[in-house]
Design a protein around this motif. Structure first.
Motif, short mmCIF file in Angstrom:
data_model
loop_
_atom_site.label_atom_id
_atom_site.label_comp_id
_atom_site.label_asym_id
_atom_site.label_seq_id
_atom_site.Cartn_x
_atom_site.Cartn_y
_atom_site.Cartn_z
N ASN A 53 35.74 29.16 44.73
CA ASN A 53 34.80 28.26 44.07
C ASN A 53 33.36 28.78 44.10
O ASN A 53 32.52 28.31 43.33
CB ASN A 53 34.88 26.87 44.67
N ALA A 54 33.07 29.74 44.97
CA ALA A 54 31.72 30.32 45.03
C ALA A 54 31.47 31.26 43.85
O ALA A 54 30.32 31.60 43.56
CB ALA A 54 31.54 31.07 46.35
N ILE A 55 32.52 31.68 43.16
CA ILE A 55 32.37 32.55 42.00
C ILE A 55 32.02 31.69 40.79
O ILE A 55 32.70 30.70 40.52
CB ILE A 55 33.69 33.32 41.73
N PRO A 56 30.97 32.03 40.06
CA PRO A 56 30.63 31.23 38.87
C PRO A 56 31.81 31.15 37.91
O PRO A 56 32.50 32.14 37.66
CB PRO A 56 29.46 32.01 38.24
N GLU A 57 32.06 29.97 37.41
CA GLU A 57 33.25 29.72 36.59
C GLU A 57 33.37 30.67 35.40
O GLU A 57 34.46 31.10 35.05
CB GLU A 57 33.25 28.27 36.10
N GLY A 58 32.25 31.05 34.81
CA GLY A 58 32.27 31.93 33.65
C GLY A 58 32.77 33.33 33.93
O GLY A 58 33.21 34.03 33.03
N VAL A 59 32.73 33.77 35.19
CA VAL A 59 33.20 35.11 35.54
C VAL A 59 34.32 35.06 36.59
O VAL A 59 34.74 36.10 37.08
CB VAL A 59 32.05 36.01 36.06
N ARG A 60 34.82 33.88 36.89
CA ARG A 60 35.89 33.71 37.88
C ARG A 60 37.18 34.35 37.36
O ARG A 60 37.66 34.01 36.28
CB ARG A 60 36.09 32.23 38.15
N PRO A 61 37.77 35.28 38.11
CA PRO A 61 39.00 35.93 37.65
C PRO A 61 40.22 35.03 37.82
O PRO A 61 40.20 34.05 38.57
CB PRO A 61 39.10 37.16 38.56
N ARG A 62 41.27 35.37 37.11
CA ARG A 62 42.55 34.67 37.25
C ARG A 62 43.13 34.92 38.65
O ARG A 62 42.91 35.98 39.23
CB ARG A 62 43.56 35.18 36.22
N LYS A 63 43.89 33.99 39.15
CA LYS A 63 44.52 34.14 40.47
C LYS A 63 45.84 34.90 40.41
O LYS A 63 46.32 35.39 41.42
CB LYS A 63 44.76 32.77 41.12
N ASP A 64 46.45 34.99 39.24
CA ASP A 64 47.79 35.58 39.11
C ASP A 64 47.76 37.08 38.85
O ASP A 64 48.53 37.60 38.06
CB ASP A 64 48.56 34.87 37.99
N GLN A 65 46.90 37.77 39.54
CA GLN A 65 46.79 39.22 39.40
C GLN A 65 46.56 39.79 40.79
O GLN A 65 46.17 39.07 41.71
CB GLN A 65 45.62 39.57 38.48
N PRO A 66 46.76 41.09 40.97
CA PRO A 66 46.47 41.68 42.27
C PRO A 66 44.99 41.58 42.64
O PRO A 66 44.12 41.64 41.78
CB PRO A 66 46.88 43.15 42.07
N PHE A 67 44.76 41.39 43.93
CA PHE A 67 43.42 41.41 44.51
C PHE A 67 43.42 42.50 45.58
O PHE A 67 44.37 42.63 46.34
CB PHE A 67 43.05 40.06 45.12
N TYR A 68 42.36 43.28 45.61
CA TYR A 68 42.28 44.45 46.47
C TYR A 68 41.21 44.28 47.55
O TYR A 68 40.13 43.78 47.29
CB TYR A 68 41.94 45.68 45.62
N HIS A 69 41.55 44.73 48.75
CA HIS A 69 40.61 44.78 49.86
C HIS A 69 40.02 46.19 49.86
O HIS A 69 40.77 47.17 49.90
CB HIS A 69 41.34 44.54 51.19
N LEU A 70 38.70 46.28 49.79
CA LEU A 70 38.03 47.58 49.69
C LEU A 70 37.09 47.82 50.86
O LEU A 70 36.40 46.90 51.30
CB LEU A 70 37.16 47.65 48.43
N LEU A 71 37.05 49.06 51.31
CA LEU A 71 35.94 49.53 52.13
C LEU A 71 34.91 49.95 51.09
O LEU A 71 35.06 51.00 50.45
CB LEU A 71 36.36 50.70 53.02
N ALA A 72 33.93 49.10 50.88
CA ALA A 72 33.01 49.27 49.75
C ALA A 72 31.65 49.79 50.18
O ALA A 72 31.26 49.66 51.34
CB ALA A 72 32.86 47.93 49.03
N GLU A 73 30.95 50.37 49.20
CA GLU A 73 29.60 50.86 49.44
C GLU A 73 28.79 50.74 48.16
O GLU A 73 29.32 50.80 47.06
CB GLU A 73 29.62 52.31 49.91
#
Length: 122
Positions: A53-73
C-alpha cells in the motif's frame, strides 16, 4: 524457479507469470536509477500489505508475477530491494555489483552473472 507457475487456487490469483530472471542475474530497475544482483525469487508477491500500500496506486505492480530480492546499489548507497518483474530489465553493462554482501553470497562473476556459493544453496 524459472518457469514455475503456482496452482492458481492456492495463490488466490490467476496463473502467475513465469520468472524471467534467476539467482545471480544482474538487473537494472526500469524506472529508478539502481541495479543489483538477484539473491532470491518469490513466484508471486510475498511481502506485507503495508509495503504494498506504500506504493502509489498508479505505479503499483501486479501481485501475480515474480518478485525479486536484490542486493542493490545506486550512486549513493547499497541496500536490499524487493522489485516486481515488470520493473526489471537485464543489465547489459557487464560490470560487477559493488554491494558489500555480494562476496558473502556469491563467488565468481562471469558473463555478467554471479554464481551462488555452494554452502548457501538449499
Amino acid at each position: 524457479m524459472k518457469g514455475w507457475t503456482p496452482n492458481a487456487e492456492l495463490a488466490g490469483t490467476e496463473a502467475a507469470t513465469p520468472a524471467t530472471f534467476t539467482i545471480g542475474d544482474v538487473v537494472r530497475h526500469r524506472l529508478f536509477p539502481f541495479r543489483g544482483v538477484i539473491f532470491d525469487v518469490d513466484p508471486v508477491f510475498n511481502n506485507t500489505d503495508e509495503w504494498w500500500n506504500a506504493i502509489p496506486e498508479g505505479v503499483r505492480p501486479r501481485k501475480d508475477q515474480p518478485f525479486y530480492h536484490l542486493l542493490a546499489e545506486n550512486d549513493e548507497s547499497a541496500y536490499v530491494a524487493y522489485v516486481s518483474q515488470q520493473n526489471l530489465v537485464g543489465d547489459a553493462d557487464g560490470d560487477p555489483v559493488l554491494h558489500p554482501a555480494v562476496q558473502q553470497m556469491f563467488t565468481g562473476f562471469e558473463d555478467g552473472r554471479y554464481r551462488l556459493r555452494p554452502e548457501i544453496r538449499n
